[in-house]
Scaffold this motif. Sequence first.
Motif, PDB file in Angstrom:
ATOM      1  N   GLU A  22     -68.753 177.382 -36.049  1.00  0.00           N
ATOM      2  CA  GLU A  22     -69.378 176.111 -35.695  1.00  0.00           C
ATOM      3  C   GLU A  22     -69.029 175.000 -36.674  1.00  0.00           C
ATOM      4  OE1 GLU A  22     -73.532 176.522 -35.174  1.00  0.00           O
ATOM      5  OE2 GLU A  22     -73.382 177.926 -33.498  1.00  0.00           O
ATOM      6  N   SER A  23     -69.013 175.328 -37.967  1.00  0.00           N
ATOM      7  CA  SER A  23     -68.806 174.278 -38.964  1.00  0.00           C
ATOM      8  C   SER A  23     -68.482 174.908 -40.307  1.00  0.00           C
ATOM      9  CB  SER A  23     -70.063 173.406 -39.097  1.00  0.00           C
ATOM     10  OG  SER A  23     -71.165 174.209 -39.516  1.00  0.00           O
ATOM     11  N   ILE A  24     -68.191 174.041 -41.276  1.00  0.00           N
ATOM     12  CA  ILE A  24     -67.950 174.468 -42.658  1.00  0.00           C
ATOM     13  C   ILE A  24     -69.019 173.849 -43.535  1.00  0.00           C
ATOM     14  CG2 ILE A  24     -66.300 174.515 -44.565  1.00  0.00           C
ATOM     15  CD1 ILE A  24     -64.081 174.068 -42.522  1.00  0.00           C
ATOM     16  N   LEU A  25     -69.648 174.674 -44.349  1.00  0.00           N
ATOM     17  CA  LEU A  25     -70.763 174.209 -45.169  1.00  0.00           C
ATOM     18  C   LEU A  25     -70.439 174.111 -46.651  1.00  0.00           C
ATOM     19  CD1 LEU A  25     -73.709 176.228 -43.552  1.00  0.00           C
ATOM     20  CD2 LEU A  25     -73.125 173.824 -43.188  1.00  0.00           C
ATOM     21  N   HIS A  26     -69.286 174.668 -47.081  1.00  0.00           N
ATOM     22  CA  HIS A  26     -69.021 174.758 -48.512  1.00  0.00           C
ATOM     23  C   HIS A  26     -67.605 174.289 -48.849  1.00  0.00           C
ATOM     24  CE1 HIS A  26     -72.674 177.162 -48.716  1.00  0.00           C
ATOM     25  NE2 HIS A  26     -72.177 177.924 -47.748  1.00  0.00           N
ATOM     26  N   ALA A  27     -67.488 173.520 -49.928  1.00  0.00           N
ATOM     27  CA  ALA A  27     -66.179 173.065 -50.393  1.00  0.00           C
ATOM     28  C   ALA A  27     -66.179 172.932 -51.907  1.00  0.00           C
ATOM     29  CB  ALA A  27     -65.814 171.723 -49.758  1.00  0.00           C
ATOM     30  N   PHE A  28     -65.044 173.282 -52.502  1.00  0.00           N
ATOM     31  CA  PHE A  28     -64.821 173.090 -53.937  1.00  0.00           C
ATOM     32  C   PHE A  28     -63.623 172.167 -54.070  1.00  0.00           C
ATOM     33  CE2 PHE A  28     -65.655 175.274 -58.147  1.00  0.00           C
ATOM     34  CZ  PHE A  28     -64.939 174.365 -58.905  1.00  0.00           C
ATOM     35  N   HIS A  82     -72.278 171.303 -48.443  1.00  0.00           N
ATOM     36  CA  HIS A  82     -72.368 171.096 -49.888  1.00  0.00           C
ATOM     37  C   HIS A  82     -70.965 171.144 -50.482  1.00  0.00           C
ATOM     38  CE1 HIS A  82     -73.806 172.817 -54.049  1.00  0.00           C
ATOM     39  NE2 HIS A  82     -73.256 171.614 -54.158  1.00  0.00           N
ATOM     40  N   ALA A  83     -70.582 170.077 -51.152  1.00  0.00           N
ATOM     41  CA  ALA A  83     -69.305 170.031 -51.870  1.00  0.00           C
ATOM     42  C   ALA A  83     -69.580 169.852 -53.351  1.00  0.00           C
ATOM     43  CB  ALA A  83     -68.430 168.883 -51.362  1.00  0.00           C
ATOM     44  N   THR A  84     -68.805 170.557 -54.164  1.00  0.00           N
ATOM     45  CA  THR A  84     -68.912 170.373 -55.605  1.00  0.00           C
ATOM     46  C   THR A  84     -67.609 169.762 -56.112  1.00  0.00           C
ATOM     47  OG1 THR A  84     -69.593 171.450 -57.678  1.00  0.00           O
ATOM     48  CG2 THR A  84     -68.067 172.680 -56.284  1.00  0.00           C
ATOM     49  N   PHE A  85     -67.736 168.844 -57.074  1.00  0.00           N
ATOM     50  CA  PHE A  85     -66.615 168.063 -57.570  1.00  0.00           C
ATOM     51  C   PHE A  85     -66.460 168.282 -59.080  1.00  0.00           C
ATOM     52  CE2 PHE A  85     -68.571 165.889 -53.943  1.00  0.00           C
ATOM     53  CZ  PHE A  85     -67.496 165.876 -53.063  1.00  0.00           C
ATOM     54  N   VAL A  86     -65.343 167.776 -59.640  1.00  0.00           N
ATOM     55  CA  VAL A  86     -65.033 168.106 -61.028  1.00  0.00           C
ATOM     56  C   VAL A  86     -64.945 166.917 -61.972  1.00  0.00           C
ATOM     57  CG1 VAL A  86     -63.839 170.228 -60.365  1.00  0.00           C
ATOM     58  CG2 VAL A  86     -62.534 168.091 -60.575  1.00  0.00           C
ATOM     59  N   ILE A  96     -73.333 164.380 -47.257  1.00  0.00           N
ATOM     60  CA  ILE A  96     -73.371 165.785 -47.665  1.00  0.00           C
ATOM     61  C   ILE A  96     -74.120 165.939 -48.987  1.00  0.00           C
ATOM     62  CG2 ILE A  96     -71.206 166.373 -46.498  1.00  0.00           C
ATOM     63  CD1 ILE A  96     -69.855 166.245 -49.271  1.00  0.00           C
ATOM     64  N   LEU A  97     -74.463 167.185 -49.298  1.00  0.00           N
ATOM     65  CA  LEU A  97     -75.035 167.513 -50.602  1.00  0.00           C
ATOM     66  C   LEU A  97     -73.916 167.537 -51.628  1.00  0.00           C
ATOM     67  CD1 LEU A  97     -77.537 168.493 -52.235  1.00  0.00           C
ATOM     68  CD2 LEU A  97     -76.852 170.827 -51.643  1.00  0.00           C
ATOM     69  N   THR A  98     -74.133 166.925 -52.784  1.00  0.00           N
ATOM     70  CA  THR A  98     -73.089 166.807 -53.796  1.00  0.00           C
ATOM     71  C   THR A  98     -73.559 167.384 -55.120  1.00  0.00           C
ATOM     72  OG1 THR A  98     -73.922 164.591 -54.258  1.00  0.00           O
ATOM     73  CG2 THR A  98     -72.006 164.767 -52.802  1.00  0.00           C
ATOM     74  N   SER A  99     -72.616 167.975 -55.863  1.00  0.00           N
ATOM     75  CA  SER A  99     -72.912 168.456 -57.210  1.00  0.00           C
ATOM     76  C   SER A  99     -71.638 168.403 -58.031  1.00  0.00           C
ATOM     77  CB  SER A  99     -73.467 169.892 -57.172  1.00  0.00           C
ATOM     78  OG  SER A  99     -72.479 170.803 -56.729  1.00  0.00           O
ATOM     79  N   LEU A 100     -71.779 168.563 -59.336  1.00  0.00           N
ATOM     80  CA  LEU A 100     -70.637 168.629 -60.239  1.00  0.00           C
ATOM     81  C   LEU A 100     -70.495 170.057 -60.756  1.00  0.00           C
ATOM     82  CD1 LEU A 100     -70.961 165.414 -62.437  1.00  0.00           C
ATOM     83  CD2 LEU A 100     -69.118 165.944 -60.831  1.00  0.00           C
ATOM     84  N   THR A 101     -69.266 170.545 -60.752  1.00  0.00           N
ATOM     85  CA  THR A 101     -68.948 171.797 -61.437  1.00  0.00           C
ATOM     86  C   THR A 101     -68.008 171.422 -62.567  1.00  0.00           C
ATOM     87  OG1 THR A 101     -69.226 173.166 -59.476  1.00  0.00           O
ATOM     88  CG2 THR A 101     -67.882 174.063 -61.240  1.00  0.00           C
ATOM     89  N   TYR A 102     -68.499 171.513 -63.774  1.00  0.00           N
ATOM     90  CA  TYR A 102     -67.784 170.973 -64.929  1.00  0.00           C
ATOM     91  C   TYR A 102     -67.732 172.038 -66.007  1.00  0.00           C
ATOM     92  CZ  TYR A 102     -66.467 167.370 -68.358  1.00  0.00           C
ATOM     93  OH  TYR A 102     -65.819 166.604 -69.297  1.00  0.00           O
ATOM     94  N   VAL A 103     -66.527 172.292 -66.504  1.00  0.00           N
ATOM     95  CA  VAL A 103     -66.332 173.410 -67.424  1.00  0.00           C
ATOM     96  C   VAL A 103     -67.189 173.281 -68.688  1.00  0.00           C
ATOM     97  CG1 VAL A 103     -64.364 172.394 -68.647  1.00  0.00           C
ATOM     98  CG2 VAL A 103     -64.548 174.874 -68.443  1.00  0.00           C
ATOM     99  N   GLY A 104     -67.534 172.052 -69.064  1.00  0.00           N
ATOM    100  CA  GLY A 104     -68.355 171.851 -70.252  1.00  0.00           C
ATOM    101  C   GLY A 104     -69.775 172.363 -70.125  1.00  0.00           C
ATOM    102  N   TYR A 105     -70.200 172.738 -68.907  1.00  0.00           N
ATOM    103  CA  TYR A 105     -71.551 173.272 -68.717  1.00  0.00           C
ATOM    104  C   TYR A 105     -71.823 174.473 -69.614  1.00  0.00           C
ATOM    105  CZ  TYR A 105     -72.054 170.664 -64.286  1.00  0.00           C
ATOM    106  OH  TYR A 105     -72.146 169.696 -63.327  1.00  0.00           O
TER     107      TYR A 105
END
Length: 331
Positions: A198-204, A225-229, A242-251
């Motif tokens: 039906e759809s795509i819900l996740h992206a990196f 939900h997409a996560t960005f860098v 969409i739902l947005t978040s950061l995936t950052y190596v410094g975490y």
Amino acid sequence: MLEAIVQPSLEVTIVESPIPTPAEGEILIKVVYSGVNPKDWKSVVYSGQSLNSGDDIAGIVEAVGGKVAGFRKGDRVAAFHQMRAPHGSFAEYAIAPTHTTFHLPDHTSFEELPPPWEPATTPVPLIVYGASGAVGAFVVKLACRSNIHPIIAVAGNGRPMVEKLLDASRGDVVIDYRRGPDHVISTVQQLLKDQRLESILHAFDTISEKGAAELVAQLLAPDGHATFVLPEKDYSAVAETILTSLTYVGYVHTGPFPADPNKGIKFNPAGHGADFSAVYSSLFTRGLQDGWLTGHPFEVVSGLGGLPTALRNLKAGTVSAKKYVIRISDN
């Protein structure tokens, strides 16, 4: 020891510096190879401050600080140095916290450097934008380990490398972004139709600039939900749909960035960076030992003198499907 200081012009100054002493919870590593990443030039150019910006370390433990367990002098390790802190990896010796350091099996070469425990049981479509870069490739590898399929990998020149990571029998595909956004969108729509999804819900999105974030938002369902860098980017327009978040190596050093509505970041990932890193560092050692996790294709650059060329090539975008690693010592 010799240490390379990257200037905002991407000139590199080689200086003599004292060998650092590891503090409590830290490890001093004799650097054999240092990885080179796009962030290594971006952090210097964008801040305008000269810095030993190297953070990827492969080498041998030289000394350990207080309250360090599980590591001793002579161990072969890989590690992630705390970004923008002193004693980075563009040097003969570097410092890393124990929770971002992991052991290397004997069969894993230093040059290769780079939740699976709950594999999916139903199709989980995942877009990986920028799949031929080191970050994107490792996203794909971990997704496969977690039984996440179909993987929609978006890549360009690195397409042949990415195809080797995918499982076409599970619906995984590579889409060439160079053919334009309309091609990407129509190909994804056809994939959904063919696989009765039906759809795509996740992206990196490992690129997060030059229109990538906006295209990803078009590909996801409204509740996706997409996560960005890139923490510097404003994702407000994307966050409207969409739902947005950061995936950052410094975490792994600082913990997750808080949600920032002013920049369109809606979601603050749960958990503590140090705990997350400690768990995944152990997982990486096991993955390398068992063979399901492998290093990214690489090109060895001999000596710190080759660092300016590597950084400029990364900035120019001429590097595809491989990672530069700087040979600093011969073990």
